[in-house]
Design a protein around this motif. Structure first.
Motif, mmCIF file in Angstrom:
data_model
loop_
_atom_site.group_PDB
_atom_site.id
_atom_site.type_symbol
_atom_site.label_atom_id
_atom_site.label_comp_id
_atom_site.label_asym_id
_atom_site.label_seq_id
_atom_site.Cartn_x
_atom_site.Cartn_y
_atom_site.Cartn_z
ATOM 1 N N PRO A 73 1.005 -1.188 0.030
ATOM 2 C CA PRO A 73 -0.201 0.067 0.034
ATOM 3 C C PRO A 73 0.797 1.269 0.032
ATOM 4 O O PRO A 73 1.954 1.289 0.816
ATOM 5 C CB PRO A 73 -0.698 -0.226 1.311
ATOM 6 C CG PRO A 73 -0.799 -1.459 1.563
ATOM 7 C CD PRO A 73 0.545 -1.937 1.012
ATOM 8 N N SER A 113 -4.947 2.095 10.583
ATOM 9 C CA SER A 113 -5.109 1.935 9.042
ATOM 10 C C SER A 113 -4.133 0.838 8.648
ATOM 11 O O SER A 113 -4.337 0.027 7.967
ATOM 12 C CB SER A 113 -5.216 3.282 8.066
ATOM 13 O OG SER A 113 -4.056 3.804 8.356
ATOM 14 N N ARG A 143 -4.779 -2.702 6.864
ATOM 15 C CA ARG A 143 -4.049 -3.105 5.455
ATOM 16 C C ARG A 143 -3.141 -4.128 5.624
ATOM 17 O O ARG A 143 -3.120 -5.189 4.827
ATOM 18 C CB ARG A 143 -3.207 -1.867 5.192
ATOM 19 C CG ARG A 143 -4.099 -0.686 4.555
ATOM 20 C CD ARG A 143 -5.077 -1.224 3.546
ATOM 21 N NE ARG A 143 -5.877 -0.054 2.892
ATOM 22 C CZ ARG A 143 -6.712 -0.196 2.204
ATOM 23 N NH1 ARG A 143 -7.034 -1.376 1.466
ATOM 24 N NH2 ARG A 143 -7.466 0.875 1.751
ATOM 25 N N GLN A 187 -5.386 -7.401 5.820
ATOM 26 C CA GLN A 187 -5.978 -7.466 4.326
ATOM 27 C C GLN A 187 -4.906 -8.332 3.836
ATOM 28 O O GLN A 187 -5.122 -9.387 2.856
ATOM 29 C CB GLN A 187 -6.309 -6.265 3.884
ATOM 30 C CG GLN A 187 -6.827 -6.206 2.441
ATOM 31 C CD GLN A 187 -7.380 -5.032 2.008
ATOM 32 O OE1 GLN A 187 -6.567 -4.086 2.124
ATOM 33 N NE2 GLN A 187 -8.204 -4.777 1.424
ATOM 34 N N TRP A 227 -0.340 -3.781 -5.331
ATOM 35 C CA TRP A 227 -1.369 -2.719 -5.340
ATOM 36 C C TRP A 227 -1.148 -1.768 -6.763
ATOM 37 O O TRP A 227 -0.151 -2.062 -7.631
ATOM 38 C CB TRP A 227 -0.889 -1.746 -4.354
ATOM 39 C CG TRP A 227 -1.622 -0.512 -3.874
ATOM 40 C CD1 TRP A 227 -1.761 0.529 -4.632
ATOM 41 C CD2 TRP A 227 -2.551 -0.559 -2.641
ATOM 42 N NE1 TRP A 227 -2.797 1.399 -3.994
ATOM 43 C CE2 TRP A 227 -3.222 0.745 -2.649
ATOM 44 C CE3 TRP A 227 -2.717 -1.155 -1.670
ATOM 45 C CZ2 TRP A 227 -3.982 1.096 -1.807
ATOM 46 C CZ3 TRP A 227 -3.470 -0.855 -0.599
ATOM 47 C CH2 TRP A 227 -4.322 0.171 -0.739
ATOM 48 N N GLY A 242 -7.821 1.901 -3.036
ATOM 49 C CA GLY A 242 -7.711 0.934 -2.103
ATOM 50 C C GLY A 242 -8.687 -0.157 -2.098
ATOM 51 O O GLY A 242 -8.729 -0.845 -0.960
#
Length: 644
Positions: free
Chosen positions: A25, A35, A39, A42, A247, A263
């Protein structure tokens, strides 16, 4: 694979194949701890077990962002390879003065797996890369350095690829070897080079594979193609698979990534998660095993770099289906990873596995093995079948010790002056090994002899069978003759029906087709027919092999005194209806009696070292004067042969 290697212990979870990616990311998507942890979770949920912090063309993370990501990775149970703009600066300028600061900034974080120093170093940059790695190793010996090499086809390499890789290994002394290659026609040749170099060094290797179309690779890979990339890497012994990219690069030259520029997860995210799960499940038993070899099945031509099954391999494939089969072993089991090279259609993988007392097992889930129900068994082989989705694979294991893999003989079949190699196993049958020139024998085998003609053959015997007699039924356009091969000599024995062996030999296997062959192996103490008689009738000479154990065979025609290889001239009775005698080389000094029958009247001759004399007329059939009858041709113009 190199289980327990430093690279596996440092970079990846113990006992796991490493699954990672390129391009994490961008920093604006991890502005705070919450955050960042979201991520990282994820990433983990997609089946990745190692994070990279090289943000690709989106810009390197500042130190504080990298630290935030490392804390978040640790919170969710992930390790990370640290990249930093000071590495890039060194790569661009050759100034390595900033490298020590990277170690000082990040060495103390628990999530650090190592340092991602540079991607695709040029040949000329290798000395700088080596200096960077030495610096990091001195300041932080607990964390190894990671460098990913160029692919074999790179047009800017000034030296052969093997030298590029070898010089890199010598200069850097890495704990693992990594490369990328998205040009699929060169997939196998590149894999083989990297595998071989890593094996020589005793280190594992990783492969960076394509997930996103870009640049000179404009076709977006399908999920089966991605699965194929991963499974082929595992089949060659790879221990790490990294996807390019995770990404979105925010570049019109790049297509779908797993996470888009906003995102959000794309369909590729879920597809990759499913693929990662399969790779980790199948890879887990293999990480601690030793890679033995890899081979391909399917019709010719094989992909560039592909090889056929070699003798002594404890698994047989099916040449009706394009498979890549990797063979591994540990102290307890032999593993066979059967992978489909077809990324468009489902395939049935028919495989035969060597086993002993315990039937093979198939991996059916993480850590779950189920005993197979073979379609057939025999000769220490279990025939198993699996339906494989495009690009998919199946893993089998067989408990040690296995039944012996014989592969007694390798036949070079020549048809219309074109040679092909075939291994011959008493249980596994005949396995095609590919094109080969006259006299080619695989390691562990030596040439026993050849029947050299446009539709002939050559024979290679296993080293422990050197000197054994081999009978080959040579079939050309459905017509067959039996030829005996031993110690460099080939003796044709005349027509023989399919699969026909002599009294002293055993059938091994056959290639049942109009231009095929069959093989019989003679007993250990057999040296072949004792003698060859040249029978002359009306000035026409015909050769007959005379074998005490197997009878008399017509082996061709010849002029006076002609002897086949392995036989020496003994003597002749030179007449319109005469004969000459050839004895096996070890029997040339012996005395023989020849009953020469002309129009049903026989004269008995003594033949010794060129001395031929008539000793009785008329003689009765098979009169040996106390000697041993070796054989006869019972016709009105025939003969018999005795050995004194």
């Amino acid at each position: 694979m190199a289980g327990g290697s430093p690279a596996q212990a440092v970079f990846g979870p113990p006992g796991e194949v490493t699954i990672s990616f390129w391009c994490p990311p961008p920093q604006q998507f991890i502005p705070d701890a919450a955050s960042a942890q979201q991520r990282m979770q994820q990433i983990k949920d997609a089946g990745f077990n190692l994070v990279t912090t090289n943000a690709c063309d989106l810009g390197e993370w500042p130190v504080e962002v990298t630290r935030r990501a490392l804390v978040a990775a640790d919170a969710v149970g992930l390790k990370a390879l640290v990249h930093d703009e000071r590495f890039r600066r060194a790569a661009e300028t050759g100034d390595t003065s900033g490298v020590p600061g990277v170690a000082r900034d990040f060495a103390g974080y628990p999530a650090v797996a190592g340092y991602e120093v540079i991607d695709e170093p040029s040949y000329g940059f290798i000395p700088v890369a080596a200096e960077m790695v030495r610096t990091l190793r001195t300041l932080d010996p607990a964390h190894a350095s990671y460098i990913n090499l160029l692919p074999s086809w790179d047009p800017n390499l000034p030296v052969p690829y093997t030298r590029y890789v070898g010089d890199y290994l010598n200069a850097v002394d890495p704990v693992l070897l990594s490369y990328d290659n998205y040009l699929w026609p060169t997939m196998y040749t590149n894999l083989i080079t990297i595998r071989d170099e890593a094996r020589r060094r005793g280190i594992p290797f990783w492969n960076v594979v394509l997930a996103t179309a870009h640049g000179r690779f404009p076709d977006q890979p399908t999920a089966p193609q991605m699965l194929w990339e991963g499974m082929q890497t595992l089949a060659y012994g790879g221990t790490g698979i990294l996807w390019f990219v995770y990404w979105d690069m925010i570049d019109p030259d790049f297509r779908e990534a797993m996470i888009d520029a906003r995102g959000n997860e794309t369909p590729l995210y879920a597809e990759t998660a499913a693929i990662n799960a399969k790779l980790r499940t199948i890879g887990r038993p293999l990480v601690g095993a030793r890679h033995v070899r890899t081979f391909q099945t399917g019709p010719d031509p094989l992909p560039a770099g592909g090889v056929r099954r070699q003798p002594q391999t404890p698994v047989f494939g099916d040449d009706n289906a394009p498979m890549t089969i990797g063979v591994f072993e540990d102290d307890s089991y032999v593993y066979s990873l059967v992978t489909s090279r077809d990324t468009a259609s489902a395939r049935t993988a028919n495989t035969r596995l060597k086993y002993n007392a315990t039937l093979p097992q198939r991996l059916t889930g993480p850590g779950s093995w189920t005993t197979v129900s073979p379609t057939s068994t025999g000769g220490g082989l279990a025939a198993v079948s699996a339906s494989l989705a495009p690009g998919d694979a199946v893993l089998y294991r067989v408990a040690k010790p296995l039944a012996r893999v014989d592969d007694e003989v390798v036949i070079g079949r020549v048809r219309n002056n074109h040679g092909t190699l075939h291994s011959v196993d008493s249980a596994g049958g005949v396995t095609y090994m590919g094109p080969a020139p006259w006299g080619t024998c695989p390691p562990g085998y030596g040439e026993a002899g050849r029947y050299e003609r446009p539709n002939g053959f050559w024979v290679c015997t296993r080293s422990d069978l050197a000197g054994r007699g081999v009978y080959v039924g040579n079939v050309v356009n459905n017509g067959s003759e039996l030829v005996r091969v031993q110690n460099g000599n080939a003796l044709p024995l005349g027509p023989k029906a399919w699969s026909g062996c002599t009294n002293t030999s055993r059938f091994v296997a056959q290639l049942l087709e109009s231009n095929g062959f069959w093989v019989c192996l003679d007993a250990a103490d057999r040296r072949g027919p004792e003698a060859v008689v040249g029978l002359v009738r009306a000035n026409d000479g015909q050769l007959y092999a005379t074998d005490y154990a197997n009878g008399t065979y017509h082996v061709g025609s010849g002029g006076w005194g002609a002897c086949p290889g392995g036989y020496g001239y003994v003597g002749k009775y030179e007449a319109v209806n005469g004969f000459w005698l050839c004895a096996r080389s070890d029997l040339v000094p012996r005395t023989f009696l020849v009953g020469n029958v002309v129009a049903n009247a026989a004269t008995l001759f003594s033949v010794t070292w060129g001395a031929v004399s008539a000793i009785h007329y008329p003689a009765a059939w098979n009169d040996c004067r106390g000697g041993r009858l070796l054989g006869n041709l019972v016709v009105s113009n025939g003969f018999w042969l005795c050995q004194q």
